[in-house]
Each structure stands twice: as C-alpha cells, then as structure tokens.
Design an enzyme around this catalytic site. Sequence first.
Site, PDB file in Angstrom:
ATOM      1  N   ASP A  20       9.532   3.283   4.483  1.00  0.00           N
ATOM      2  CA  ASP A  20       9.403   1.828   4.582  1.00  0.00           C
ATOM      3  C   ASP A  20       9.514   1.237   3.186  1.00  0.00           C
ATOM      4  O   ASP A  20       8.774   1.612   2.277  1.00  0.00           O
ATOM      5  CB  ASP A  20       8.050   1.473   5.201  1.00  0.00           C
ATOM      6  CG  ASP A  20       7.996   0.049   5.724  1.00  0.00           C
ATOM      7  OD1 ASP A  20       8.980  -0.694   5.536  1.00  0.00           O
ATOM      8  OD2 ASP A  20       6.971  -0.318   6.328  1.00  0.00           O
ATOM      9  N   ASP A 114      14.557  -2.685   6.724  1.00  0.00           N
ATOM     10  CA  ASP A 114      13.847  -2.065   5.596  1.00  0.00           C
ATOM     11  C   ASP A 114      13.080  -0.795   5.962  1.00  0.00           C
ATOM     12  O   ASP A 114      12.217  -0.359   5.203  1.00  0.00           O
ATOM     13  CB  ASP A 114      12.887  -3.075   4.961  1.00  0.00           C
ATOM     14  CG  ASP A 114      11.821  -3.573   5.935  1.00  0.00           C
ATOM     15  OD1 ASP A 114      11.914  -3.261   7.134  1.00  0.00           O
ATOM     16  OD2 ASP A 114      10.896  -4.280   5.485  1.00  0.00           O
ATOM     17  N   GLU A 115      13.383  -0.174   7.076  1.00  0.00           N
ATOM     18  CA  GLU A 115      12.670   1.059   7.419  1.00  0.00           C
ATOM     19  C   GLU A 115      13.526   1.967   8.299  1.00  0.00           C
ATOM     20  O   GLU A 115      14.432   1.528   8.997  1.00  0.00           O
ATOM     21  CB  GLU A 115      11.334   0.758   8.104  1.00  0.00           C
ATOM     22  CG  GLU A 115      11.455  -0.060   9.372  1.00  0.00           C
ATOM     23  CD  GLU A 115      10.102  -0.378   9.995  1.00  0.00           C
ATOM     24  OE1 GLU A 115       9.187   0.481   9.925  1.00  0.00           O
ATOM     25  OE2 GLU A 115       9.965  -1.474  10.575  1.00  0.00           O
TER      26      GLU A 115
END
Length: 417
Positions: A20, A114-115
């Site tokens: 993350d 974003d992960e």
Amino acid sequence: MQAARTGEDRTEIPGILHLDMDAFFASIEVRDDPALQGRRVVVGGAGARGVVAAASYPARERGIRSAMPMSTARRLAPDLVIVPPRIDHYRRVSAQVMELLHTVVAEVEQISVDEAFLDVRGAQRLFGPPEQVAALLRQRIREELGLPSSVGGSVSRAVAKIASAQAKPDGLLIVPAQRTAAFLAPLPVGVISGVGPRAQAGLEKLGVRTIGQLRELPLSTLARVLGPRAPKIARIADGTDRTGLGRRVRDRSLGTERTWDEDLTDPAEVRRRLTVMADDVARDLRRRGLIARGTVLKLRSPDGTTITRSVTLEQPTASGERLREHVVALWERERASMPRVRLAGVRATHLERHAGGLAQSELTGRSAGWHELEAAMDQAVERFGRSSLARGSTVTPADPPASGHGSQRSAERPKLD
C-alpha cells in the site's frame, strides 16, 4: 514423503503480500515539490464544499483524514497547504509502481490506484523469503520513484491487508502462519474487511470488540450478526483462512459520484439523479465487457455525514435498469435519515468479464425488454454522442452545476478504482 513435506511447507510460507502506497496522492505532491516536505499537505478541492482526497502524515497528526470537508481540515490546521488533484499524473505514477512490482513478482493483483496484492512464493529462489522480497520492493519504490510504501505479509490476503495497515507509515510487517491468531486477537473487529459499523454494533451488543473475542463465538451466533459472511470471517479470525490472489479483473469496481452546489431535497429529483448515474455506470460496464455482482450507493448530507450502503445481486448484470432498481431501493431505506443530499455516488462492484449469455431471469419478461432497449440506446450513443438519448424520466431543462474536481471528472465519465 519429502515432496509432500515440501508442499506443506510451501503453503505455510507467509507469501501473500499487500503493498500500500503511503498517503499516495499527497506523497507524490511532496516528492514533486520539495518545498512541501514536512508541511501539512492535503490534496483536494479548495472551494467551500471541497473535501480532502489525501493527507500527508504531518496533516494526519492534526486529525485530518480523507473525505473530511476541507473547511474542517482548515480549522484543524490553519497552516494547511491545499494542492489541487492531478488525477492523470497519479495514474501515471501508479502505472510505474505496478510495472516495478512486475519486474520482481510474476503474480500481482492490483486492487486500486495505490495498492496491490502479490503472491511472492514463486520469487523465493531469486529474491529470498517474503521479508526480503517485501524489503526489496519497498527499497526500489523509494529509490526509483521517491515514494514511501508499507507492506504486510501473511498466508491470507485478508491478514496481509491488516498487517500492512498496522505497519504504516513506511513500514513492513510479516505475520508467520503460526502467529496469525495471536497477531489478530487484540485488534478491533473493524479491521477485518466486511465488518462494517452495523456489524460492529451488532457484535458489541454481544460484548465482542476484539477479534479474539469474536473467535470465541459459536458460528451460529456469529451468523445471526454477519449473515453469510460469518464462516469466512470466522476463518480469518482463527487464522485458518488461506485465500490468496483473486481473479484478475483489473477493474475491481467502477462508478461515478457527483457533488452539487445546491443540496437535493426533492425525492423525485434524487431518484432522477440516481437513475442517470446508474445508467452511466451500466453503459460503461457494457462498453468494457464487464458485469457486476454488486452495487454500492454513497450519500453525503450538508453536514458531512456520509453513508454507504451495498447490495449483492442474485445474478450479475450490466443493466442500468437493474442497477437503478437496487440503488433507488437503498436510497428509499435511508431517505428519512438524509432528507438533504449534497453528494451521491453509484458504484458497480465484484466485476467479472462478461462471457456472453445472461441468466435466464434476465432474458424473460420486463428484463428482456430493458436489455433490448439498452442495446439500442448504446448504439445511438455510440453513433450520435452521449447527450443524444436519455430516459424520459431523466430529462429536465437543466441540471444544477456540480462542484469539485472529482465531481467534474465523474460528470464526464464514470471513474475506476
């Protein structure tokens, strides 16, 4: 015998990682402008009705969080630096992150901008155990892209995600298989994905606040609170869940949301707006060859109160009419508690590739008529443009203007996570 032991050992390697990016949008802005280093930075709309899209960790120290009204953030930090979002730039950086991950790990499942989840068990021979792979990824992201990230690892994707949250900011936490239950026991039940506020309230009535306490409940009792999710959550709680990477549908959810300068108070107008958004999302599903097994409604009132309600569909669909029916029903249930609506969003979830053919229930009666109509509407929109055709129930002389960067983006086309 040796082969059997090796197979057993391999399954117990905590090789499912969750990576993350820390405060992703804000971290990119700080990287790109070193003058922002150490300052309380938020990304979002600066207008009266702007909201925080991301907050740097110095800003979070003042209690500022994503989705907070910008007016509240300003009160908490008078020295706040507000940076307008650059969504296209963030997507380009996201692509760089994912490309970097693929240079080390073959099995990567991106779940948002974003992960990502990674199965690193196959990378051991080249890069070592999961701890070393995770450290290598974090180091390369830092050195090559100038960004911080946190990684959690476990034998289960659910626990890996919890571990990465515990490791933040800019940390690494690998949970060995035999330590999973002990790691989870003191944590609040809400850290488990799928145990939302309503479920937490139900569990608290039983005196259950931690995962360790949840583990002591009989499954029949747990099922009364959590419904069909109970067996899965029980396995997570007792450390026996072994769910790895999921099906690789890149678009995990698809949706749109809008914020209005004038609050919506007329129920008929709310229904109309939800219908327009459901149709937009369904059209994008069909264009991308996807079907959805769930839908989510998001509502926000003028005081910032936000509620999210979801439903799982009996049959997957890409029909705007079916999405509309469910979304409007969700809104009707919340209508009394939210008479004024500032923001609304519609999202299709649990997406699958459309393999051709539909469930029998969607091929008969009223549903069949809607599928034929929507197919014809798709052709007209493709030929003459999006504004060329609409339901009669959604046509009005003019819509109140939408405000905020995210709203403008959503008005143009549904957005993806």
